[in-house]
Design a protein around this motif. Sequence first.
Motif, PDB file in Angstrom:
ATOM      1  N   VAL A 174     -21.360 -29.387 -42.183  1.00  0.00           N
ATOM      2  CA  VAL A 174     -20.076 -30.080 -42.211  1.00  0.00           C
ATOM      3  C   VAL A 174     -19.913 -30.932 -40.950  1.00  0.00           C
ATOM      4  N   PRO A 175     -19.227 -32.077 -41.064  1.00  0.00           N
ATOM      5  CA  PRO A 175     -18.992 -32.924 -39.887  1.00  0.00           C
ATOM      6  C   PRO A 175     -17.878 -32.327 -39.014  1.00  0.00           C
ATOM      7  N   ILE A 176     -18.252 -31.487 -38.075  1.00  0.00           N
ATOM      8  CA  ILE A 176     -17.278 -30.723 -37.294  1.00  0.00           C
ATOM      9  C   ILE A 176     -16.342 -31.633 -36.511  1.00  0.00           C
ATOM     10  N   ASN A 177     -16.868 -32.654 -35.853  1.00  0.00           N
ATOM     11  CA  ASN A 177     -16.010 -33.542 -35.074  1.00  0.00           C
ATOM     12  C   ASN A 177     -14.948 -34.186 -35.963  1.00  0.00           C
ATOM     13  N   ASP A 178     -15.345 -34.631 -37.143  1.00  0.00           N
ATOM     14  CA  ASP A 178     -14.388 -35.246 -38.067  1.00  0.00           C
ATOM     15  C   ASP A 178     -13.323 -34.250 -38.510  1.00  0.00           C
ATOM     16  N   GLN A 179     -13.713 -33.004 -38.721  1.00  0.00           N
ATOM     17  CA  GLN A 179     -12.746 -31.986 -39.132  1.00  0.00           C
ATOM     18  C   GLN A 179     -11.722 -31.718 -38.033  1.00  0.00           C
ATOM     19  N   ILE A 180     -12.189 -31.576 -36.809  1.00  0.00           N
ATOM     20  CA  ILE A 180     -11.271 -31.308 -35.698  1.00  0.00           C
ATOM     21  C   ILE A 180     -10.355 -32.518 -35.478  1.00  0.00           C
ATOM     22  N   LYS A 181     -10.903 -33.690 -35.594  1.00  0.00           N
ATOM     23  CA  LYS A 181     -10.094 -34.906 -35.463  1.00  0.00           C
ATOM     24  C   LYS A 181      -8.991 -34.921 -36.525  1.00  0.00           C
ATOM     25  N   THR A 182      -9.318 -34.566 -37.744  1.00  0.00           N
ATOM     26  CA  THR A 182      -8.335 -34.507 -38.827  1.00  0.00           C
ATOM     27  C   THR A 182      -7.290 -33.433 -38.548  1.00  0.00           C
ATOM     28  N   PHE A 183      -7.713 -32.264 -38.065  1.00  0.00           N
ATOM     29  CA  PHE A 183      -6.767 -31.208 -37.711  1.00  0.00           C
ATOM     30  C   PHE A 183      -5.749 -31.726 -36.707  1.00  0.00           C
ATOM     31  N   LYS A 184      -6.230 -32.452 -35.680  1.00  0.00           N
ATOM     32  CA  LYS A 184      -5.338 -32.965 -34.644  1.00  0.00           C
ATOM     33  C   LYS A 184      -4.418 -34.064 -35.177  1.00  0.00           C
ATOM     34  N   GLU A 185      -4.864 -34.807 -36.158  1.00  0.00           N
ATOM     35  CA  GLU A 185      -3.998 -35.814 -36.770  1.00  0.00           C
ATOM     36  C   GLU A 185      -2.875 -35.130 -37.549  1.00  0.00           C
TER      37      GLU A 185
END
Length: 70
Positions: free
Chosen positions: A2-13
């Motif tokens: 899974v694209p972890i950076n993209d997931q965390i970025k989405t969580f923060k959004e």
Amino acid sequence: MVPINDQIKTFKEILPKMKKLGIIYCPGDANSVAAVNMLKETVGKYGIELFEQGIQNVADIHQAAKKLAP
């Protein structure tokens, strides 16, 4: 993987004030351990503290989730 950076970025959004993240994983599984290690590297960039809870089998999920919940 899974694209972890993209997931965390989405969580923060979605949750811009997010400061903590809990993860349940299987420490006996190399892929789970690798994912948690990548997550550890990534969350710091976003000012998030990571809480880990290892489990050995499916029956442990409920108890692990209770330990991570506030």
